[in-house]
Write a protein that holds these residues in place. Structure first.
Motif, PDB file in Angstrom:
ATOM      1  N   THR A  35      38.770  38.796  52.626  1.00 51.41           N
ATOM      2  CA  THR A  35      39.865  39.544  53.176  1.00 51.41           C
ATOM      3  C   THR A  35      40.670  40.329  54.577  1.00 51.41           C
ATOM      4  OG1 THR A  35      40.732  41.025  51.750  1.00 51.41           O
ATOM      5  CG2 THR A  35      41.142  38.241  50.888  1.00 51.41           C
ATOM      6  N   ASP A  36      41.714  40.435  54.587  1.00 52.44           N
ATOM      7  CA  ASP A  36      41.812  41.423  55.952  1.00 52.44           C
ATOM      8  C   ASP A  36      42.017  42.741  55.070  1.00 52.44           C
ATOM      9  OD1 ASP A  36      41.874  39.951  57.913  1.00 52.44           O
ATOM     10  OD2 ASP A  36      43.876  39.895  58.188  1.00 52.44           O
ATOM     11  N   ASP A  37      41.827  43.036  53.970  1.00 52.19           N
ATOM     12  CA  ASP A  37      42.157  43.970  52.824  1.00 52.19           C
ATOM     13  C   ASP A  37      40.587  44.800  52.740  1.00 52.19           C
ATOM     14  OD1 ASP A  37      45.057  44.393  53.502  1.00 52.19           O
ATOM     15  OD2 ASP A  37      44.969  43.651  51.255  1.00 52.19           O
ATOM     16  N   ASP A  38      39.830  43.092  52.555  1.00 54.72           N
ATOM     17  CA  ASP A  38      38.133  43.708  52.631  1.00 54.72           C
ATOM     18  C   ASP A  38      37.667  44.144  53.632  1.00 54.72           C
ATOM     19  OD1 ASP A  38      38.579  42.620  49.853  1.00 54.72           O
ATOM     20  OD2 ASP A  38      37.962  40.147  50.577  1.00 54.72           O
ATOM     21  N   LEU A  39      37.876  43.433  54.750  1.00 52.90           N
ATOM     22  CA  LEU A  39      37.217  44.275  56.004  1.00 52.90           C
ATOM     23  C   LEU A  39      37.311  45.355  56.328  1.00 52.90           C
ATOM     24  CD1 LEU A  39      37.596  40.614  57.861  1.00 52.90           C
ATOM     25  CD2 LEU A  39      35.686  41.709  56.739  1.00 52.90           C
ATOM     26  N   ASP A  40      39.781  45.392  56.167  1.00 52.29           N
ATOM     27  CA  ASP A  40      39.464  47.288  56.458  1.00 52.29           C
ATOM     28  C   ASP A  40      38.475  48.178  54.708  1.00 52.29           C
ATOM     29  OD1 ASP A  40      41.388  46.885  57.879  1.00 52.29           O
ATOM     30  OD2 ASP A  40      42.325  46.390  56.538  1.00 52.29           O
ATOM     31  N   VAL A  41      38.058  47.443  53.692  1.00 54.47           N
ATOM     32  CA  VAL A  41      38.015  48.921  53.340  1.00 54.47           C
ATOM     33  C   VAL A  41      36.335  49.372  53.731  1.00 54.47           C
ATOM     34  CG1 VAL A  41      37.124  48.793  50.699  1.00 54.47           C
ATOM     35  CG2 VAL A  41      39.387  48.469  51.218  1.00 54.47           C
ATOM     36  N   ILE A  42      35.304  47.505  53.987  1.00 49.57           N
ATOM     37  CA  ILE A  42      34.488  47.451  54.021  1.00 49.57           C
ATOM     38  C   ILE A  42      34.546  48.568  55.094  1.00 49.57           C
ATOM     39  CG2 ILE A  42      32.533  46.322  55.335  1.00 49.57           C
ATOM     40  CD1 ILE A  42      33.798  43.950  53.520  1.00 49.57           C
ATOM     41  N   ASP A  43      34.932  48.626  56.352  1.00 48.48           N
ATOM     42  CA  ASP A  43      34.863  49.677  58.151  1.00 48.48           C
ATOM     43  C   ASP A  43      33.531  49.668  58.315  1.00 48.48           C
ATOM     44  OD1 ASP A  43      35.892  51.610  59.649  1.00 48.48           O
ATOM     45  OD2 ASP A  43      35.204  52.732  58.140  1.00 48.48           O
ATOM     46  N   GLY A  44      32.505  48.450  58.306  1.00 51.73           N
ATOM     47  CA  GLY A  44      31.750  47.729  58.522  1.00 51.73           C
ATOM     48  C   GLY A  44      30.234  48.499  58.244  1.00 51.73           C
ATOM     49  N   LYS A  45      30.566  48.914  56.677  1.00 49.17           N
ATOM     50  CA  LYS A  45      29.462  49.886  56.112  1.00 49.17           C
ATOM     51  C   LYS A  45      28.647  48.689  55.454  1.00 49.17           C
ATOM     52  CE  LYS A  45      31.707  54.039  55.280  1.00 49.17           C
ATOM     53  NZ  LYS A  45      32.185  53.971  56.899  1.00 49.17           N
ATOM     54  N   ARG A  46      27.563  48.290  55.569  1.00 50.15           N
ATOM     55  CA  ARG A  46      26.586  47.035  55.322  1.00 50.15           C
ATOM     56  C   ARG A  46      26.632  46.934  53.744  1.00 50.15           C
ATOM     57  NH1 ARG A  46      21.184  44.076  57.246  1.00 50.15           N
ATOM     58  NH2 ARG A  46      21.246  43.226  55.621  1.00 50.15           N
ATOM     59  N   ASP A  47      26.586  48.100  53.132  1.00 48.21           N
ATOM     60  CA  ASP A  47      26.173  48.035  51.985  1.00 48.21           C
ATOM     61  C   ASP A  47      27.848  46.810  51.221  1.00 48.21           C
ATOM     62  OD1 ASP A  47      27.149  50.466  51.902  1.00 48.21           O
ATOM     63  OD2 ASP A  47      26.649  51.327  49.940  1.00 48.21           O
ATOM     64  N   GLN A  48      28.506  47.567  51.622  1.00 45.90           N
ATOM     65  CA  GLN A  48      29.643  47.541  51.124  1.00 45.90           C
ATOM     66  C   GLN A  48      30.404  46.045  51.122  1.00 45.90           C
ATOM     67  OE1 GLN A  48      33.743  50.058  51.727  1.00 45.90           O
ATOM     68  NE2 GLN A  48      31.529  51.117  50.930  1.00 45.90           N
ATOM     69  N   LEU A  49      29.303  45.137  52.731  1.00 48.24           N
ATOM     70  CA  LEU A  49      29.361  43.946  53.093  1.00 48.24           C
ATOM     71  C   LEU A  49      28.541  42.986  52.386  1.00 48.24           C
ATOM     72  CD1 LEU A  49      30.397  41.551  54.582  1.00 48.24           C
ATOM     73  CD2 LEU A  49      29.265  42.636  56.356  1.00 48.24           C
ATOM     74  N   GLU A  50      27.800  43.450  51.853  1.00 49.47           N
ATOM     75  CA  GLU A  50      27.144  42.719  51.144  1.00 49.47           C
ATOM     76  C   GLU A  50      27.777  42.658  49.553  1.00 49.47           C
ATOM     77  OE1 GLU A  50      23.272  44.693  51.083  1.00 49.47           O
ATOM     78  OE2 GLU A  50      22.961  43.963  53.430  1.00 49.47           O
ATOM     79  N   GLY A  51      28.317  43.755  49.563  1.00 50.29           N
ATOM     80  CA  GLY A  51      28.923  43.797  47.239  1.00 50.29           C
ATOM     81  C   GLY A  51      30.124  43.138  47.669  1.00 50.29           C
ATOM     82  N   LYS A  52      31.165  42.908  48.816  1.00 55.17           N
ATOM     83  CA  LYS A  52      32.242  42.206  48.561  1.00 55.17           C
ATOM     84  C   LYS A  52      31.786  40.016  48.710  1.00 55.17           C
ATOM     85  CE  LYS A  52      36.107  44.140  48.276  1.00 55.17           C
ATOM     86  NZ  LYS A  52      36.505  43.906  46.732  1.00 55.17           N
TER      87      LYS A  52
END
Length: 67
Positions: free
Chosen positions: A25-42
């Protein structure tokens, strides 16, 4: 390869991420904010992938990008 390029251009890259992983979601992407580990987690969370699969998918996506 340098993930800093993704972090630095996150606002522009979010669209490409959403094309690849539409369940984010857009909210997910805002939270991830470019951080690879958070992207992988989501990706793991939304798609039910194991960590290795999420890491490989992000690697594959990154390699296909034309900067």
């Amino acid at each position: 390869m340098d993930w800093n390029r993704v972090e630095g251009n996150w606002k522009q890259i979010k669209g490409k991420i959403k094309e690849q992983w539409g369940k984010l979601t857009d909210d997910d992407l805002d939270v991830i904010d470019g951080k690879r580990d958070q992207l992988e987690g989501k990706i793991q969370e939304r798609y039910g992938y194991e960590k290795d699969r999420a890491t490989q998918d992000v690697d594959d996506w990154y390699k296909r990008q034309t900067w």
